[in-house]
Design a protein around this motif. Structure first.
Motif, mmCIF file in Angstrom:
data_model
loop_
_atom_site.group_PDB
_atom_site.id
_atom_site.type_symbol
_atom_site.label_atom_id
_atom_site.label_comp_id
_atom_site.label_asym_id
_atom_site.label_seq_id
_atom_site.Cartn_x
_atom_site.Cartn_y
_atom_site.Cartn_z
ATOM 1 N N ILE A 54 -38.064 15.672 -8.266
ATOM 2 C CA ILE A 54 -37.182 16.833 -8.316
ATOM 3 C C ILE A 54 -37.913 18.056 -8.866
ATOM 4 O O ILE A 54 -37.773 19.175 -8.331
ATOM 5 C CB ILE A 54 -35.906 16.518 -9.145
ATOM 6 C CG1 ILE A 54 -34.880 17.649 -9.010
ATOM 7 C CG2 ILE A 54 -36.239 16.235 -10.600
ATOM 8 C CD1 ILE A 54 -33.513 17.278 -9.584
ATOM 9 N N HIS A 55 -38.726 17.875 -9.888
ATOM 10 C CA HIS A 55 -39.418 19.029 -10.473
ATOM 11 C C HIS A 55 -40.521 19.528 -9.546
ATOM 12 O O HIS A 55 -40.760 20.743 -9.455
ATOM 13 C CB HIS A 55 -39.983 18.655 -11.841
ATOM 14 C CG HIS A 55 -38.935 18.338 -12.858
ATOM 15 N ND1 HIS A 55 -38.050 19.281 -13.332
ATOM 16 C CD2 HIS A 55 -38.608 17.164 -13.469
ATOM 17 C CE1 HIS A 55 -37.236 18.721 -14.214
ATOM 18 N NE2 HIS A 55 -37.545 17.436 -14.307
ATOM 19 N N GLU A 56 -41.163 18.618 -8.835
ATOM 20 C CA GLU A 56 -42.193 19.031 -7.876
ATOM 21 C C GLU A 56 -41.590 19.871 -6.768
ATOM 22 O O GLU A 56 -42.180 20.886 -6.344
ATOM 23 C CB GLU A 56 -42.898 17.805 -7.296
ATOM 24 C CG GLU A 56 -43.796 17.069 -8.278
ATOM 25 C CD GLU A 56 -43.029 16.133 -9.208
ATOM 26 O OE1 GLU A 56 -43.693 15.435 -9.988
ATOM 27 O OE2 GLU A 56 -41.778 16.099 -9.145
ATOM 28 N N PHE A 57 -40.403 19.474 -6.277
ATOM 29 C CA PHE A 57 -39.754 20.273 -5.229
ATOM 30 C C PHE A 57 -39.360 21.651 -5.757
ATOM 31 O O PHE A 57 -39.629 22.679 -5.116
ATOM 32 C CB PHE A 57 -38.513 19.538 -4.701
ATOM 33 C CG PHE A 57 -37.674 20.380 -3.779
ATOM 34 C CD1 PHE A 57 -38.116 20.717 -2.511
ATOM 35 C CD2 PHE A 57 -36.434 20.862 -4.194
ATOM 36 C CE1 PHE A 57 -37.343 21.497 -1.659
ATOM 37 C CE2 PHE A 57 -35.655 21.646 -3.363
ATOM 38 C CZ PHE A 57 -36.112 21.965 -2.084
ATOM 39 N N MET A 96 -27.018 24.815 -5.424
ATOM 40 C CA MET A 96 -26.766 23.386 -5.284
ATOM 41 C C MET A 96 -28.017 22.704 -4.747
ATOM 42 O O MET A 96 -28.659 23.207 -3.814
ATOM 43 C CB MET A 96 -25.601 23.143 -4.329
ATOM 44 C CG MET A 96 -24.255 23.588 -4.857
ATOM 45 S SD MET A 96 -23.694 22.620 -6.262
ATOM 46 C CE MET A 96 -23.485 21.028 -5.483
ATOM 47 N N LEU A 97 -28.338 21.560 -5.325
ATOM 48 C CA LEU A 97 -29.467 20.758 -4.860
ATOM 49 C C LEU A 97 -28.928 19.416 -4.386
ATOM 50 O O LEU A 97 -28.241 18.715 -5.138
ATOM 51 C CB LEU A 97 -30.485 20.563 -5.976
ATOM 52 C CG LEU A 97 -31.702 19.697 -5.634
ATOM 53 C CD1 LEU A 97 -32.529 20.328 -4.518
ATOM 54 C CD2 LEU A 97 -32.566 19.467 -6.874
ATOM 55 N N MET A 98 -29.228 19.081 -3.141
ATOM 56 C CA MET A 98 -28.836 17.789 -2.597
ATOM 57 C C MET A 98 -30.075 16.922 -2.439
ATOM 58 O O MET A 98 -31.102 17.393 -1.944
ATOM 59 C CB MET A 98 -28.146 17.951 -1.239
ATOM 60 C CG MET A 98 -27.750 16.630 -0.591
ATOM 61 S SD MET A 98 -26.729 16.823 0.893
ATOM 62 C CE MET A 98 -27.938 17.436 2.074
ATOM 63 N N TRP A 112 -34.902 16.590 0.132
ATOM 64 C CA TRP A 112 -34.431 17.667 -0.743
ATOM 65 C C TRP A 112 -33.892 18.837 0.073
ATOM 66 O O TRP A 112 -34.538 19.285 1.022
ATOM 67 C CB TRP A 112 -35.558 18.176 -1.633
ATOM 68 C CG TRP A 112 -36.090 17.163 -2.591
ATOM 69 C CD1 TRP A 112 -37.288 16.522 -2.533
ATOM 70 C CD2 TRP A 112 -35.429 16.671 -3.755
ATOM 71 N NE1 TRP A 112 -37.423 15.656 -3.588
ATOM 72 C CE2 TRP A 112 -36.289 15.729 -4.354
ATOM 73 C CE3 TRP A 112 -34.186 16.927 -4.351
ATOM 74 C CZ2 TRP A 112 -35.959 15.045 -5.515
ATOM 75 C CZ3 TRP A 112 -33.868 16.240 -5.508
ATOM 76 C CH2 TRP A 112 -34.740 15.324 -6.076
ATOM 77 N N ILE A 113 -32.714 19.318 -0.298
ATOM 78 C CA ILE A 113 -32.149 20.526 0.302
ATOM 79 C C ILE A 113 -31.527 21.366 -0.810
ATOM 80 O O ILE A 113 -30.662 20.888 -1.559
ATOM 81 C CB ILE A 113 -31.079 20.217 1.362
ATOM 82 C CG1 ILE A 113 -31.662 19.370 2.490
ATOM 83 C CG2 ILE A 113 -30.501 21.516 1.930
ATOM 84 C CD1 ILE A 113 -30.651 18.977 3.542
ATOM 85 N N LEU A 114 -31.957 22.618 -0.924
ATOM 86 C CA LEU A 114 -31.432 23.561 -1.909
ATOM 87 C C LEU A 114 -30.579 24.585 -1.178
ATOM 88 O O LEU A 114 -31.043 25.211 -0.215
ATOM 89 C CB LEU A 114 -32.585 24.249 -2.638
ATOM 90 C CG LEU A 114 -32.237 25.246 -3.748
ATOM 91 C CD1 LEU A 114 -31.537 24.543 -4.903
ATOM 92 C CD2 LEU A 114 -33.500 25.951 -4.237
ATOM 93 N N THR A 115 -29.324 24.731 -1.589
ATOM 94 C CA THR A 115 -28.397 25.610 -0.888
ATOM 95 C C THR A 115 -27.670 26.523 -1.866
ATOM 96 O O THR A 115 -27.710 26.328 -3.088
ATOM 97 C CB THR A 115 -27.323 24.810 -0.116
ATOM 98 O OG1 THR A 115 -26.387 24.239 -1.045
ATOM 99 C CG2 THR A 115 -27.949 23.705 0.723
ATOM 100 N N GLU A 116 -26.958 27.493 -1.286
ATOM 101 C CA GLU A 116 -26.070 28.305 -2.112
ATOM 102 C C GLU A 116 -24.972 27.427 -2.691
ATOM 103 O O GLU A 116 -24.668 26.337 -2.177
ATOM 104 C CB GLU A 116 -25.462 29.443 -1.298
ATOM 105 C CG GLU A 116 -24.410 29.030 -0.297
ATOM 106 C CD GLU A 116 -23.681 30.221 0.310
ATOM 107 O OE1 GLU A 116 -23.076 30.997 -0.435
ATOM 108 O OE2 GLU A 116 -23.733 30.343 1.551
#
Length: 324
Positions: A8-11, A45-47, A85-89
């Protein structure tokens, strides 16, 4: 304290959220995990949808298609689909369900807006998604005899079950073409009410090209909350006024209601048996009641006869309940 997934931290190191506070959120009925990131005054939001159990690619594809067609899917801020990993609004915490628990008098207005989203979506050409075909419909209803029936001690006959469903679904499939984009899980827990207004869509990664009635069934025959009969009737009338779907529409709505509810009974049983999530069993009586109502429609006579012959009255009168 909940452990954070590896990587998670690497992403996040490659994003503007590398120093954000990470707060785990409750999960859903899948292997996906969600986290809220707070960075200064903003949130995201992080999925985490880790392969091989999950494939985040379809979520990205459908989100971009929905956004390009005027729908409020979450904006994609960063993604590494190979690692899940997907980072969204961030749409916030309020879903339709929470709003209606606080303000039940808003039910008709909110559901009208949700039906408007579908009516507009259905006026557009369907997305580049796979068809909701007979094989898919049958695979879904088979979940009931694969998981629910053994749980209640019933040895179901699969060939006669599939034969009954084919008889019911074949006319519907003819009317389904050319089809519309079907989100497949469009209900009060998957419609967000962002602070800036409107309705945000989530959990649409399994979209297919199918029948106009399917997402209405998902919305109005909700496994997780009771929709009043008056609101259901008003919403069907509202949709018909906008979409003019044809004389067989409500018969197809009943057929897809029974099909979806049979699938959900199987899925909820599987979640308990295979995935160790027994809380979903408590929802089965509501789903069973909805399915019984659908089965009263004459178009479902072959499936209703199968139920009469294979599911004893003692089980049906208990509304399909399963002991925890």
């Amino acid at each position: 304290m909940t452990a954070l997934p590896n990587g998670i931290h690497e992403f996040l190191a490659g994003t503007d959220w590398r120093d954000a506070k990470i707060s785990p959120l409750p999960g859903d009925a899948s292997f996906r995990r969600y986290f809220r990131l707070a960075n200064g005054g903003g949130t995201a939001m992080l999925m985490h949808a880790p392969p091989p159990e999950e494939d985040p690619g379809p979520f990205l594809n459908v989100a971009r298609w929905l956004t390009g067609n005027g729908k409020r899917a979450p904006q994609i801020l960063a993604a590494d689909p190979a690692k899940g990993w997907i980072l969204t609004e961030d749409f916030g915490d309020e879903r339709v369900r929470e709003r209606l628990e606080k303000s039940p008098q808003e039910e008709k207005r909110i559901y009208t807006a949700a039906v408007d989203v579908l009516a507009d979506l259905h006026r557009r050409p369907p997305g580049p998604f796979s068809p909701y075909d007979m094989e898919t419909y049958l695979r879904e209803v088979n979940l009931l005899i694969e998981w629910y029936c053994p749980r209640v001690g019933i040895a179901a006959d699969q060939p006669s079950w599939e034969s009954a469903w084919k008889e019911v679904l074949e006319p519907l499939l003819e009317r389904q073409h050319p089809g519309v984009t079907v989100l497949r899980d469009y209900h009060a827990e998957n419609i967000m009410l962002p602070p800036d207004g409107g309705q945000g869509l989530i959990d649409f990664q399994d979209a297919l090209v199918g029948h106009q009635a399917y997402d209405l069934v998902s919305l109005l025959q909700d496994a997780r909350r009771d929709v009043s009969p008056e609101v259901e009737r008003a919403m069907l009338d509202h949709y018909r006024a906008q979409a003019n779907p044809g004389p067989e529409f409500e018969a197809d709505y009943a057929v897809l209601g029974a099909q979806r509810n049979a699938k959900i009974v199987g899925i909820f049983t599987r979640l308990a048996e295979r995935d160790g999530k027994p809380r979903y069993l408590a929802l089965i009586p509501r789903v069973w009641r909805l399915m019984e109502r659908d089965l009263r429609h004459q178009e479902l006579a072959p499936v209703a006869r199968w139920f009469d012959a294979n599911i004893p009255d003692t089980v049906r009168k208990a509304e399909g309940a399963i002991s925890l």
